[in-house]
Design a protein around this motif. Structure first.
Motif, PDB file in Angstrom:
ATOM      1  N   GLY A   3       0.824  -1.213   0.000  1.00 15.80           N
ATOM      2  CA  GLY A   3       0.000   0.000   0.000  1.00 15.80           C
ATOM      3  C   GLY A   3       0.853   1.255   0.000  1.00 15.80           C
ATOM      4  N   LEU A   4       1.944   1.233   0.754  1.00 18.53           N
ATOM      5  CA  LEU A   4       2.878   2.360   0.778  1.00 18.53           C
ATOM      6  C   LEU A   4       3.520   2.540  -0.594  1.00 18.53           C
ATOM      7  N   ARG A   5       3.981   1.454  -1.184  1.00 18.39           N
ATOM      8  CA  ARG A   5       4.620   1.538  -2.501  1.00 18.39           C
ATOM      9  C   ARG A   5       3.663   2.120  -3.538  1.00 18.39           C
ATOM     10  N   ASP A   6       2.427   1.621  -3.550  1.00 16.33           N
ATOM     11  CA  ASP A   6       1.439   2.126  -4.509  1.00 16.33           C
ATOM     12  C   ASP A   6       1.184   3.615  -4.290  1.00 16.33           C
ATOM     13  N   HIS A   7       1.073   4.035  -3.033  1.00 12.86           N
ATOM     14  CA  HIS A   7       0.836   5.450  -2.735  1.00 12.86           C
ATOM     15  C   HIS A   7       2.008   6.310  -3.214  1.00 12.86           C
ATOM     16  N   VAL A   8       3.206   5.862  -2.954  1.00 11.90           N
ATOM     17  CA  VAL A   8       4.391   6.628  -3.355  1.00 11.90           C
ATOM     18  C   VAL A   8       4.432   6.793  -4.872  1.00 11.90           C
ATOM     19  N   THR A  47      14.658  12.087   5.382  1.00 14.13           N
ATOM     20  CA  THR A  47      14.422  10.652   5.292  1.00 14.13           C
ATOM     21  C   THR A  47      14.168  10.362   3.818  1.00 14.13           C
ATOM     22  N   ALA A  48      14.561   9.172   3.382  1.00 11.42           N
ATOM     23  CA  ALA A  48      14.485   8.848   1.957  1.00 11.42           C
ATOM     24  C   ALA A  48      13.882   7.471   1.735  1.00 11.42           C
ATOM     25  N   LEU A  49      13.181   7.361   0.612  1.00 10.66           N
ATOM     26  CA  LEU A  49      12.625   6.095   0.154  1.00 10.66           C
ATOM     27  C   LEU A  49      12.858   6.040  -1.351  1.00 10.66           C
ATOM     28  N   LEU A  50      13.519   4.976  -1.823  1.00  9.76           N
ATOM     29  CA  LEU A  50      13.828   4.824  -3.238  1.00  9.76           C
ATOM     30  C   LEU A  50      13.200   3.542  -3.753  1.00  9.76           C
ATOM     31  N   LEU A  51      12.334   3.676  -4.768  1.00  5.82           N
ATOM     32  CA  LEU A  51      11.658   2.534  -5.378  1.00  5.82           C
ATOM     33  C   LEU A  51      12.031   2.427  -6.843  1.00  5.82           C
ATOM     34  N   ASP A  52      11.973   1.201  -7.362  1.00  2.00           N
ATOM     35  CA  ASP A  52      12.189   0.928  -8.772  1.00  2.00           C
ATOM     36  C   ASP A  52      10.906   0.294  -9.310  1.00  2.00           C
ATOM     37  N   LEU A 101      12.469   8.536  -6.118  1.00  2.00           N
ATOM     38  CA  LEU A 101      13.072   8.921  -4.848  1.00  2.00           C
ATOM     39  C   LEU A 101      12.130   9.898  -4.160  1.00  2.00           C
ATOM     40  N   VAL A 102      11.750   9.567  -2.934  1.00  2.00           N
ATOM     41  CA  VAL A 102      10.929  10.460  -2.117  1.00  2.00           C
ATOM     42  C   VAL A 102      11.784  10.923  -0.947  1.00  2.00           C
ATOM     43  N   LEU A 103      11.876  12.236  -0.776  1.00  2.00           N
ATOM     44  CA  LEU A 103      12.609  12.835   0.338  1.00  2.00           C
ATOM     45  C   LEU A 103      11.627  13.586   1.211  1.00  2.00           C
ATOM     46  N   ALA A 104      11.751  13.404   2.516  1.00  2.00           N
ATOM     47  CA  ALA A 104      10.890  14.084   3.476  1.00  2.00           C
ATOM     48  C   ALA A 104      11.749  14.606   4.622  1.00  2.00           C
ATOM     49  N   PRO A 105      11.251  15.608   5.344  1.00  2.00           N
ATOM     50  CA  PRO A 105      11.996  16.071   6.510  1.00  2.00           C
ATOM     51  C   PRO A 105      12.153  14.938   7.531  1.00  2.00           C
ATOM     52  N   PRO A 106      13.168  15.024   8.385  1.00  2.00           N
ATOM     53  CA  PRO A 106      13.424  13.951   9.353  1.00  2.00           C
ATOM     54  C   PRO A 106      12.252  13.639  10.281  1.00  2.00           C
ATOM     55  N   ASP A 107      11.347  14.604  10.505  1.00  2.00           N
ATOM     56  CA  ASP A 107      10.220  14.357  11.410  1.00  2.00           C
ATOM     57  C   ASP A 107       9.067  13.618  10.740  1.00  2.00           C
ATOM     58  N   VAL A 108       9.157  13.326   9.439  1.00  2.00           N
ATOM     59  CA  VAL A 108       8.100  12.621   8.716  1.00  2.00           C
ATOM     60  C   VAL A 108       8.443  11.137   8.646  1.00  2.00           C
ATOM     61  N   PHE A 111       7.549   5.736   6.114  1.00  2.00           N
ATOM     62  CA  PHE A 111       6.830   4.470   5.915  1.00  2.00           C
ATOM     63  C   PHE A 111       5.342   4.586   6.209  1.00  2.00           C
ATOM     64  N   SER A 112       4.857   5.785   6.504  1.00  2.00           N
ATOM     65  CA  SER A 112       3.450   5.996   6.836  1.00  2.00           C
ATOM     66  C   SER A 112       2.748   6.729   5.696  1.00  2.00           C
TER      67      SER A 112
END
Length: 135
Positions: A3-8, A47-52, A101-108, A111-112
């Protein structure tokens, strides 16, 4: 996690946190089994999340991963998933692909889904997504 991957993947590209995502060597065309090096950099703590997203539509998380388990990245730092150095081998299906690549501030909480939605509404996210092709 799906669900997180699809949202991203539905987030629209935007830049709120300065950063970059690069495919080094090979240009936008790669071959299954061949080397590929992915690098990303952030200009300030994030914070970072990288998907392919692969040609068959499957999504693979490249960062964080079992070798680099924390999504936190210090400002000015360059990350090279999956191991922090060198190239990875291109795997999976052929066709058009997108790195996201999704970048967010450290307080975010990266994974939510709810936290990402709030950060997007507040224009606190960066979404960078260069395409590439595998044949």
């Amino acid at each position: 996690e799906s669900g997180l991957r699809d949202h991203v993947m539905r987030l629209s590209p935007r830049i709120a946190i300065p950063g970059s995502l690069s495919l080094v060597g090979g240009g936008p065309l790669y071959h299954v089994g061949g080397p590929m090096r992915v690098e990303f950099r952030v200009e300030r703590d994030a914070t970072a999340l990288l998907l392919d997203r692969r040609g068959d539509g499957s999504l693979v998380r490249l960062f964080p991963n079992r070798l680099q388990s924390s999504p936190g990245v210090a400002g000015g730092e360059v990350r090279v998933p999956p191991q922090g150095q060198g190239s990875m081998r291109v795997e999976g299906s052929t066709g058009a692909r997108v790195l996201r690549l999704v970048l967010a501030p450290p307080d975010v909480d990266i994974f939510s889904v709810a936290a990402l939605e709030r950060a997007a509404a507040e224009n606190r996210l960066s979404v960078i997504d260069p395409p590439y092709t595998v044949n």
